[in-house]
Design a protein around this motif. Structure first.
Motif, PDB file in Angstrom:
ATOM      1  N   MET A   1       0.825  -1.204   0.000  1.00  0.00           N
ATOM      2  CA  MET A   1       0.000   0.000   0.000  1.00  0.00           C
ATOM      3  C   MET A   1       0.868   1.266   0.000  1.00  0.00           C
ATOM      4  O   MET A   1       0.522   2.262  -0.647  1.00  0.00           O
ATOM      5  CB  MET A   1      -0.923   0.009   1.217  1.00  0.00           C
ATOM      6  CG  MET A   1      -1.991  -1.080   1.191  1.00  0.00           C
ATOM      7  SD  MET A   1      -3.047  -1.070   2.654  1.00  0.00           S
ATOM      8  CE  MET A   1      -3.965   0.464   2.372  1.00  0.00           C
TER       9      MET A   1
ATOM     10  N   THR B   1       2.528   1.569  -3.573  1.00  0.00           N
ATOM     11  CA  THR B   1       1.548   1.994  -4.579  1.00  0.00           C
ATOM     12  C   THR B   1       0.818   3.281  -4.189  1.00  0.00           C
ATOM     13  O   THR B   1      -0.192   3.626  -4.811  1.00  0.00           O
ATOM     14  CB  THR B   1       0.519   0.878  -4.807  1.00  0.00           C
ATOM     15  OG1 THR B   1      -0.115   0.543  -3.560  1.00  0.00           O
ATOM     16  CG2 THR B   1       1.192  -0.361  -5.380  1.00  0.00           C
TER      17      THR B   1
ATOM     18  N   GLN C   1      -1.094   4.038  -1.765  1.00  0.00           N
ATOM     19  CA  GLN C   1      -2.441   3.959  -1.191  1.00  0.00           C
ATOM     20  C   GLN C   1      -2.498   4.598   0.192  1.00  0.00           C
ATOM     21  O   GLN C   1      -3.558   5.101   0.600  1.00  0.00           O
ATOM     22  CB  GLN C   1      -2.875   2.491  -1.104  1.00  0.00           C
ATOM     23  CG  GLN C   1      -3.045   1.819  -2.454  1.00  0.00           C
ATOM     24  CD  GLN C   1      -3.503   0.379  -2.320  1.00  0.00           C
ATOM     25  OE1 GLN C   1      -4.482   0.086  -1.643  1.00  0.00           O
ATOM     26  NE2 GLN C   1      -2.788  -0.537  -2.968  1.00  0.00           N
TER      27      GLN C   1
ATOM     28  N   ALA D   1      -3.201   8.104  -0.343  1.00  0.00           N
ATOM     29  CA  ALA D   1      -4.615   8.288  -0.695  1.00  0.00           C
ATOM     30  C   ALA D   1      -5.496   8.265   0.553  1.00  0.00           C
ATOM     31  O   ALA D   1      -6.467   9.030   0.642  1.00  0.00           O
ATOM     32  CB  ALA D   1      -5.048   7.187  -1.669  1.00  0.00           C
TER      33      ALA D   1
END
Length: 260
Positions: free
Chosen positions: A124, A127, A129, A132
């Motif tokens: 995570m 990438t 995430q 995010a």
């Protein structure tokens, strides 16, 4: 050489500080959730299923064979030294309840789910995430660490008790089959040294070890380096470090139990 030793020392101190900071932050976030009744129930239940239910077969299988091995070893050496093995159930049970039950259960959980937690959170991070989540005003510690922490504590304590019950039953069956122990006598002898406080000690140890696994795994996931190699290193480091910390914590808890 001196530079290498210094770099390793700094890395070790930084890792200990980071783990302590994450533990304090996680405890604070958990306290806030309890105080304001903002539980992430669905995520926690999902993690309980992943950590507890799916780990049940391998833990029961392993602890049962550990129990059988203990009975075999104790019986052989007691017959060799004392010429009788009447106290095999008592010694094997007290060792299982106080030490091997919670320690082996949580070491198996470390390899079973600790690496997965570190790899999942590391992926995570790689990438983006985690970024995010922050953009959505979600704290990664509160959203990711707390459900895993609560689930692992519950799973570790529950699995330790269930595994002990199955292991003791399996040991009694083996003793009656191979050592010609009446099962009623086995259970009667078993409680010579084992008391309710020992069961509570087992649950306490499992809860402490269950707190170590997700915190260490999430720490290495949050500090994962970029790339697939970084994710693999995070998973490996989580398993190794969790195992070492569990063993050290077991010594500390055992020492405090007998000292107090």
């Amino acid at each position: 050489m001196i530079a290498a030793i210094g770099a390793r020392t700094i890395g070790l101190v930084s890792s200990i500080y980071g783990l302590a900071s994450l533990f304090i932050e996680s405890f604070s976030a958990l306290f806030t959730q309890v105080l304001f009744l903002r539980f992430r129930l669905r995520e926690t239940l999902d993690q309980i299923f992943l950590v507890g239910v799916q780990s049940l077969p391998v833990i029961l299988f392993s602890i049962t064979f550990i129990s059988i091995m203990l009975i075999t070893e104790f019986s052989f050496h007691m017959k060799l030294v004392l010429r009788q093995d009447s106290l095999v159930p008592a010694f094997s049970t007290i060792l299982l309840v106080r030490e091997l039950g919670p320690v082996l259960t949580c070491l198996l959980l470390t390899s079973r789910v600790g690496a997965g937690m570190a790899a999942e959170i590391g992926t995570m991070k790689v990438t983006e995430q985690l970024d995010a989540l922050r953009l959505l005003s979600l704290d990664p510690v509160e959203y990711l660490t707390i459900p895993r922490w609560v689930a692992t504590v519950i799973a570790a304590a529950s699995l330790s008790v269930v595994a002990l019950g199955v292991a003791i039953s399996g040991g009694a069956f083996l003793a009656s089959l191979l050592l010609h122990y009446p099962i009623a006598l086995y259970f009667q002898t078993m409680f010579l040294f084992t008391h309710f406080t020992d069961i509570m000690q087992c649950v306490l140890k499992a809860s402490v070890f269950g707190s170590i696994i997700p915190v260490v795994a999430c720490y290495h996931g949050f500090h994962c380096e970029q790339g697939s190699r970084g994710v693999g290193n995070a998973a490996t480091s989580a398993v190794v470090q969790s195992s070492v910390v569990i063993i050290v914590a077991d010594f500390v808890l055992t020492y405090l139990y007998y000292a107090v």
